[in-house]
Design a protein around this motif. Structure first.
Motif, PDB file in Angstrom:
ATOM      1  N   LYS A 296       0.966  -1.248   0.008  1.00 60.67           N
ATOM      2  CA  LYS A 296       0.056  -0.045   0.176  1.00 60.67           C
ATOM      3  C   LYS A 296       0.954   1.228  -0.077  1.00 60.67           C
TER       4      LYS A 296
ATOM      5  N   GLN B 126      -6.301   8.987   2.255  1.00 60.63           N
ATOM      6  CA  GLN B 126      -6.683   7.719   1.451  1.00 60.63           C
ATOM      7  C   GLN B 126      -5.433   7.046   1.262  1.00 60.63           C
ATOM      8  N   GLN B 127      -5.740   5.662   0.574  1.00 60.49           N
ATOM      9  CA  GLN B 127      -4.461   4.901   0.282  1.00 60.49           C
ATOM     10  C   GLN B 127      -4.999   4.156  -0.916  1.00 60.49           C
ATOM     11  N   GLU B 128      -3.778   3.719  -1.636  1.00 63.92           N
ATOM     12  CA  GLU B 128      -3.993   2.832  -2.834  1.00 63.92           C
ATOM     13  C   GLU B 128      -3.274   1.194  -2.677  1.00 63.92           C
ATOM     14  N   GLU B 129      -3.969   0.275  -2.949  1.00 65.66           N
ATOM     15  CA  GLU B 129      -3.291  -0.921  -2.798  1.00 65.66           C
ATOM     16  C   GLU B 129      -2.551  -1.489  -4.196  1.00 65.66           C
TER      17      GLU B 129
ATOM     18  N   VAL C  26      -0.652   6.842  -8.942  1.00 63.28           N
ATOM     19  CA  VAL C  26      -0.867   7.407  -7.792  1.00 63.28           C
ATOM     20  C   VAL C  26      -0.523   8.767  -7.218  1.00 63.28           C
TER      21      VAL C  26
ATOM     22  N   LYS D  93      -2.876  11.315  -8.291  1.00 55.52           N
ATOM     23  CA  LYS D  93      -4.110  11.631  -7.563  1.00 55.52           C
ATOM     24  C   LYS D  93      -3.507  12.426  -6.272  1.00 55.52           C
TER      25      LYS D  93
END
Length: 353
Positions: free
Chosen positions: A177, A193-196, A217, A220
């Motif tokens: 992540k 927020q987060q991204e996987e 990512v 964003k």
């Protein structure tokens, strides 16, 4: 007696060689005795006179301010505090405290020589050690605040630039992540927020793949004055974790390159790294040298933001609705990276700016 033997020897003729030899031995012994008596006379100076001389020397060797500082330490410091001063460890500190209990506070510097283990020369070294310790504490207090950021973030950024930061993005990444928290100077969280990533740490992962996965990512992530990355804290001595260490450094390097676009033009960094332990110490999350989870701390921050009073951190209504229930429910996905990103942002504004 020596003189009579010398006269008899000078006459010589009336003495046998045995008698002459005995006379010479007597002369030798008499001289040794006289020499010994003389050395005893030198050492017969009254002890109180020598002590008095030493006392005068101790007091005159220091200014009034120095004497006050030394006596304040000798009379008020605990045994533990005394033990932290060079030359006062072990028996000396315990002996000093015991003497203080029996005889009361020290009235002058000379009194210390009455304590066991403290002769005049030792006392002088102890006094100098106390003054040096006080000097170090004063230097710490006078240390300019502008030097603090250079110790907490790398690379070093001028203090005025850090203090002028209106908003930052705190970024924390792991093996699967990347999470970020966009925070303004007034401690308002604008984005969180987060991204996987499903290809991270699976099979052969080439450098160009890092660029392909991380670039979307970065697109964003909101614009900010500074981007604060968590510095990977895995010890290099642990060879079994080398693949993880390499992966984290690859992610860090890619983020530096993609977010620090202005560096080539003006040479000013807008991406910095902060040690994970710095955040842990700020929030009391350290157990020895290890950092514990910050999830419970984040739960408290979210709850406090909707409670009466002035909260430490504020969230937009959208973020509260999105994450309050998520962090309250028990789940295997504890969102550690998201929590760490938020705590790192708070630490940056609390300690660095």
């Amino acid at each position: 007696m020596i003189r009579s033997v010398q006269i008899a020897l000078s006459a010589g003729r009336g003495l046998s060689w045995q008698t002459a030899a005995q006379a010479l031995r007597l002369v030798h012994c008499a001289r040794c005795l006289a020499k010994a008596q003389g050395s005893l006379e030198v050492r017969s100076t009254p002890a109180e006179h020598r002590t008095e001389d030493a006392r005068v020397g101790l007091n005159e060797a220091y200014t009034e301010g120095e004497r006050d500082a030394i006596l304040d330490t000798l009379n008020n410091a605990s045994e533990g505090e005394l033990s932290s001063i060079k030359l006062l460890r072990g028996k000396k500190s315990s002996s000093l405290v015991q003497y203080r209990k029996q005889h009361g506070p020290f009235l002058d510097l000379d009194s210390l020589v009455q304590v066991p283990y403290f002769q005049s020369k030792i006392a002088v070294k102890v006094f100098d050690s106390i003054l040096n310790a006080a000097s170090r504490e004063q230097r710490k207090e006078r240390k300019p605040e502008g030097r603090a950021p250079s110790r907490l973030v790398k690379p070093s950024i001028p203090a005025e630039r850090l203090e002028a930061a209106e908003s930052i993005v705190s970024i924390v990444f792991g093996t699967q992540k990347i999470a970020w928290a966009h925070m303004e100077r007034n401690m308002n969280v604008c984005d969180w927020q987060q991204e996987e990533f499903y290809r991270f740490m699976k099979g052969t992962y080439h450098g160009h793949v890092y660029l392909e996965d991380i670039s979307p990512v970065v697109s964003k992530i909101p614009r900010a004055d500074f981007y604060v990355l968590e510095k990977p804290g895995i010890p290099v001595q642990n060879s079994s974790l080398f693949p993880v260490t390499l992966h984290l450094h690859m992610v860090e390097a890619t983020l530096y390159a993609l977010l620090n676009m202005r560096y080539a033009a003006d040479g000013d960094h807008c991406v910095v790294s902060m040690a994970r332990t710095t955040v842990g110490k700020h929030f009391g999350l350290m157990v020895g040298e290890s950092r514990t989870s910050g999830v419970d701390t984040v739960k408290q921050l979210i709850n406090a933001s909707v409670s009466p009073g002035k909260p430490w951190v504020t969230f937009s209504q959208e973020l509260i609705l999105r994450y309050r229930h998520q962090f309250q429910t028990r789940s295997q996905k504890r969102n550690e990276e998201m929590c760490d990103a938020l705590l790192q942002a708070i630490t940056f504004y609390d300690l660095v700016t």
